[in-house]
Motif scaffolding. Sequence first.
Motif, mmCIF file in Angstrom:
data_model
loop_
_atom_site.group_PDB
_atom_site.id
_atom_site.type_symbol
_atom_site.label_atom_id
_atom_site.label_comp_id
_atom_site.label_asym_id
_atom_site.label_seq_id
_atom_site.Cartn_x
_atom_site.Cartn_y
_atom_site.Cartn_z
ATOM 1 N N PRO A 176 -1.565 -39.798 16.168
ATOM 2 C CA PRO A 176 -0.757 -39.506 14.976
ATOM 3 C C PRO A 176 -1.574 -38.820 13.879
ATOM 4 O O PRO A 176 -2.680 -39.240 13.551
ATOM 5 N N GLY A 177 -1.025 -37.727 13.372
ATOM 6 C CA GLY A 177 -1.666 -36.987 12.299
ATOM 7 C C GLY A 177 -2.684 -35.958 12.751
ATOM 8 O O GLY A 177 -3.202 -35.192 11.933
ATOM 9 N N PRO A 205 -1.885 -45.679 19.252
ATOM 10 C CA PRO A 205 -0.575 -45.031 19.170
ATOM 11 C C PRO A 205 -0.665 -43.530 19.394
ATOM 12 O O PRO A 205 -1.711 -42.915 19.178
ATOM 13 N N THR A 206 0.433 -42.949 19.867
ATOM 14 C CA THR A 206 0.535 -41.494 20.015
ATOM 15 C C THR A 206 1.864 -41.045 19.431
ATOM 16 O O THR A 206 2.778 -41.842 19.225
ATOM 17 N N GLU A 207 1.944 -39.763 19.158
ATOM 18 C CA GLU A 207 3.208 -39.192 18.672
ATOM 19 C C GLU A 207 3.531 -37.948 19.464
ATOM 20 O O GLU A 207 2.709 -37.392 20.134
ATOM 21 N N GLY A 251 1.587 -36.457 24.308
ATOM 22 C CA GLY A 251 1.272 -37.349 23.202
ATOM 23 C C GLY A 251 -0.091 -37.056 22.602
ATOM 24 O O GLY A 251 -1.039 -36.758 23.321
ATOM 25 N N LYS A 252 -0.155 -37.119 21.268
ATOM 26 C CA LYS A 252 -1.416 -36.921 20.560
ATOM 27 C C LYS A 252 -1.585 -38.030 19.535
ATOM 28 O O LYS A 252 -0.641 -38.744 19.218
ATOM 29 N N HIS A 294 -3.268 -29.889 15.962
ATOM 30 C CA HIS A 294 -3.438 -29.305 17.294
ATOM 31 C C HIS A 294 -3.907 -27.863 17.172
ATOM 32 O O HIS A 294 -3.201 -27.004 16.645
ATOM 33 N N GLU A 303 -9.994 -45.533 17.038
ATOM 34 C CA GLU A 303 -8.823 -46.412 16.934
ATOM 35 C C GLU A 303 -8.984 -47.367 15.756
ATOM 36 O O GLU A 303 -8.030 -47.591 14.999
#
Length: 98
Positions: free
Chosen positions: A36-37, A96-98, A33-34, A40, A10
């Motif tokens: 960011p960036g 954060p997640t995206e 959610g993963k 996968h 983080e």
Amino acid sequence: MKQLSVKEVENLLKEKQPINIIDVREVDEVATGKIPGAIHIPLGLLEFRMQELDKAKEYIMVCRSGGRSASAAQLLDYHGYKVINMTGGMMLWEGPTE
């Protein structure tokens, strides 16, 4: 095997450090959610897709709790990739997640 805690990863993100994250969870897990960036690549496909990765880069491996990512890190390390396992996994992720 090198390891980083969730908090250390983080902090790297907060500091805008150039990092490469690979999330080895399954599709349904990543849908929640993963990071960011993160790239996968489910663990079951990693052996077949590792040629997509650059051996000159270092990758942080991520999963739900840290077990599958440790297995992924061992596999990639064996094949000459530079890897770090994120201990604790997404269960402990508060960033954060995206």
